[in-house]
Scaffold this motif. Structure first.
Motif, PDB file in Angstrom:
ATOM      1  N   VAL A 113       0.870  -1.177   0.000  1.00  0.00           N
ATOM      2  CA  VAL A 113       0.000   0.000   0.000  1.00  0.00           C
ATOM      3  C   VAL A 113       0.908   1.227   0.000  1.00  0.00           C
ATOM      4  O   VAL A 113       1.265   1.763   1.043  1.00  0.00           O
ATOM      5  N   THR A 114       1.300   1.639  -1.191  1.00  0.00           N
ATOM      6  CA  THR A 114       2.162   2.797  -1.384  1.00  0.00           C
ATOM      7  C   THR A 114       1.302   4.014  -1.718  1.00  0.00           C
ATOM      8  O   THR A 114       0.102   3.884  -1.970  1.00  0.00           O
ATOM      9  N   ASP A 115       1.926   5.177  -1.757  1.00  0.00           N
ATOM     10  CA  ASP A 115       1.209   6.383  -2.171  1.00  0.00           C
ATOM     11  C   ASP A 115       0.598   6.198  -3.550  1.00  0.00           C
ATOM     12  O   ASP A 115      -0.534   6.620  -3.798  1.00  0.00           O
ATOM     13  N   ASP A 116       1.344   5.582  -4.468  1.00  0.00           N
ATOM     14  CA  ASP A 116       0.819   5.411  -5.816  1.00  0.00           C
ATOM     15  C   ASP A 116      -0.326   4.401  -5.854  1.00  0.00           C
ATOM     16  O   ASP A 116      -1.269   4.559  -6.628  1.00  0.00           O
ATOM     17  N   ALA A 117      -0.270   3.365  -5.014  1.00  0.00           N
ATOM     18  CA  ALA A 117      -1.390   2.420  -4.945  1.00  0.00           C
ATOM     19  C   ALA A 117      -2.637   3.131  -4.441  1.00  0.00           C
ATOM     20  O   ALA A 117      -3.741   2.927  -4.969  1.00  0.00           O
ATOM     21  N   ILE A 118      -2.480   4.008  -3.447  1.00  0.00           N
ATOM     22  CA  ILE A 118      -3.622   4.767  -2.940  1.00  0.00           C
ATOM     23  C   ILE A 118      -4.152   5.705  -4.021  1.00  0.00           C
ATOM     24  O   ILE A 118      -5.366   5.866  -4.170  1.00  0.00           O
ATOM     25  N   ARG A 119      -3.278   6.304  -4.800  1.00  0.00           N
ATOM     26  CA  ARG A 119      -3.703   7.150  -5.924  1.00  0.00           C
ATOM     27  C   ARG A 119      -4.578   6.360  -6.879  1.00  0.00           C
ATOM     28  O   ARG A 119      -5.673   6.795  -7.265  1.00  0.00           O
ATOM     29  N   SER A 120      -4.130   5.173  -7.245  1.00  0.00           N
ATOM     30  CA  SER A 120      -4.903   4.340  -8.173  1.00  0.00           C
ATOM     31  C   SER A 120      -6.226   3.889  -7.562  1.00  0.00           C
ATOM     32  O   SER A 120      -7.262   3.882  -8.234  1.00  0.00           O
ATOM     33  N   LEU A 121      -6.197   3.500  -6.299  1.00  0.00           N
ATOM     34  CA  LEU A 121      -7.426   3.072  -5.629  1.00  0.00           C
ATOM     35  C   LEU A 121      -8.409   4.227  -5.477  1.00  0.00           C
ATOM     36  O   LEU A 121      -9.624   4.046  -5.623  1.00  0.00           O
ATOM     37  N   SER A 122      -7.901   5.416  -5.228  1.00  0.00           N
ATOM     38  CA  SER A 122      -8.763   6.588  -5.123  1.00  0.00           C
ATOM     39  C   SER A 122      -9.448   6.866  -6.457  1.00  0.00           C
ATOM     40  O   SER A 122     -10.658   7.116  -6.508  1.00  0.00           O
ATOM     41  N   ALA A 123      -8.694   6.798  -7.536  1.00  0.00           N
ATOM     42  CA  ALA A 123      -9.292   6.978  -8.863  1.00  0.00           C
ATOM     43  C   ALA A 123     -10.310   5.883  -9.147  1.00  0.00           C
ATOM     44  O   ALA A 123     -11.388   6.141  -9.702  1.00  0.00           O
ATOM     45  N   SER A 124      -9.993   4.661  -8.765  1.00  0.00           N
ATOM     46  CA  SER A 124     -10.899   3.533  -8.967  1.00  0.00           C
ATOM     47  C   SER A 124     -12.227   3.776  -8.269  1.00  0.00           C
ATOM     48  O   SER A 124     -13.302   3.528  -8.834  1.00  0.00           O
ATOM     49  N   GLN A 125     -12.166   4.270  -7.034  1.00  0.00           N
ATOM     50  CA  GLN A 125     -13.387   4.511  -6.270  1.00  0.00           C
ATOM     51  C   GLN A 125     -14.099   5.777  -6.713  1.00  0.00           C
ATOM     52  O   GLN A 125     -15.296   5.766  -7.015  1.00  0.00           O
ATOM     53  N   ARG A 126     -13.389   6.874  -6.767  1.00  0.00           N
ATOM     54  CA  ARG A 126     -14.015   8.175  -6.994  1.00  0.00           C
ATOM     55  C   ARG A 126     -14.451   8.390  -8.444  1.00  0.00           C
ATOM     56  O   ARG A 126     -15.428   9.097  -8.692  1.00  0.00           O
ATOM     57  N   LEU A 127     -13.734   7.799  -9.377  1.00  0.00           N
ATOM     58  CA  LEU A 127     -14.067   8.000 -10.787  1.00  0.00           C
ATOM     59  C   LEU A 127     -14.819   6.835 -11.415  1.00  0.00           C
ATOM     60  O   LEU A 127     -15.572   7.027 -12.365  1.00  0.00           O
ATOM     61  N   LEU A 128     -14.593   5.619 -10.894  1.00  0.00           N
ATOM     62  CA  LEU A 128     -15.118   4.454 -11.594  1.00  0.00           C
ATOM     63  C   LEU A 128     -15.955   3.524 -10.723  1.00  0.00           C
ATOM     64  O   LEU A 128     -16.293   2.418 -11.128  1.00  0.00           O
ATOM     65  N   GLY A 129     -16.292   3.964  -9.518  1.00  0.00           N
ATOM     66  CA  GLY A 129     -17.335   3.330  -8.742  1.00  0.00           C
ATOM     67  C   GLY A 129     -17.020   2.082  -7.956  1.00  0.00           C
ATOM     68  O   GLY A 129     -17.940   1.416  -7.487  1.00  0.00           O
ATOM     69  N   THR A 130     -15.747   1.756  -7.745  1.00  0.00           N
ATOM     70  CA  THR A 130     -15.485   0.579  -6.912  1.00  0.00           C
ATOM     71  C   THR A 130     -15.740   0.928  -5.450  1.00  0.00           C
ATOM     72  O   THR A 130     -15.599   2.080  -5.037  1.00  0.00           O
TER      73      THR A 130
END
Length: 164
Positions: A64-81
């Protein structure tokens, strides 16, 4: 032939199989999976996923790196996971690696990155720490369904690591 050339040729031969007209970028199962990049891990077969089911995020260690959190945030906030699954594994190259030796090797090549390797000694403890970081990350809007697993490539077994 270099691997990239072979891969490009293979993709050209499979255009019809690769096309997904009408398939949404929003994962059907509303799940994002963070996993190690280890070539032995077939997340689709292991987790019963099909193309379009999940976002797959991979890095060295499944950390769980900063970049993983960036990707997960985009996944949730932009694409509904709304669910996160983290998969680490036995026999990971980061387990027992030396941060200092790795940094020294980079420095010898004149490289001074802003990031650290992420070596660890305790896979379960590292996974628990990563899960806690996700559960407290304000970048993520969905933090209720976050679970972690350890895969053993020698046996094929997948086990859940419970939060303390």
């Amino acid at each position: 032939m270099p691997n990239a050339d072979d891969m490009l040729q293979t993709a050209a031969e499979r255009v019809g199989q690769l096309a997904v007209p009408g398939l949404s970028p929003h994962p059907r199962r509303k799940v994002a999976v963070l996993s190690c990049m280890d070539a032995r891990i077939d997340l689709f077969a292991m987790l019963g996923l099909e193309r379009g089911d999940a976002h797959i995020i991979r890095n060295a260690g499944g950390l769980v790196t900063d970049d993983a959190i960036r990707s997960l945030s985009a996944s949730q906030r932009l694409l509904g996971t709304d669910e996160v699954v983290v998969v680490m594994h036995e026999g990971c190259g980061l387990k027992g690696a030396s941060e200092d030796e790795f940094a020294q090797a980079l420095a010898a090549d004149g490289v001074l990155p802003a990031w650290r390797l992420g070596a660890f000694a305790d896979i379960d403890g590292t996974l628990r720490g990563g899960l806690e970081r996700l559960r407290t990350s304000p970048e993520l809007v969905a933090r209720d369904q976050i679970r972690g697993f350890v895969f053993d490539p020698e046996t094929g077994a997948l086990r859940e690591v419970e939060q303390d």
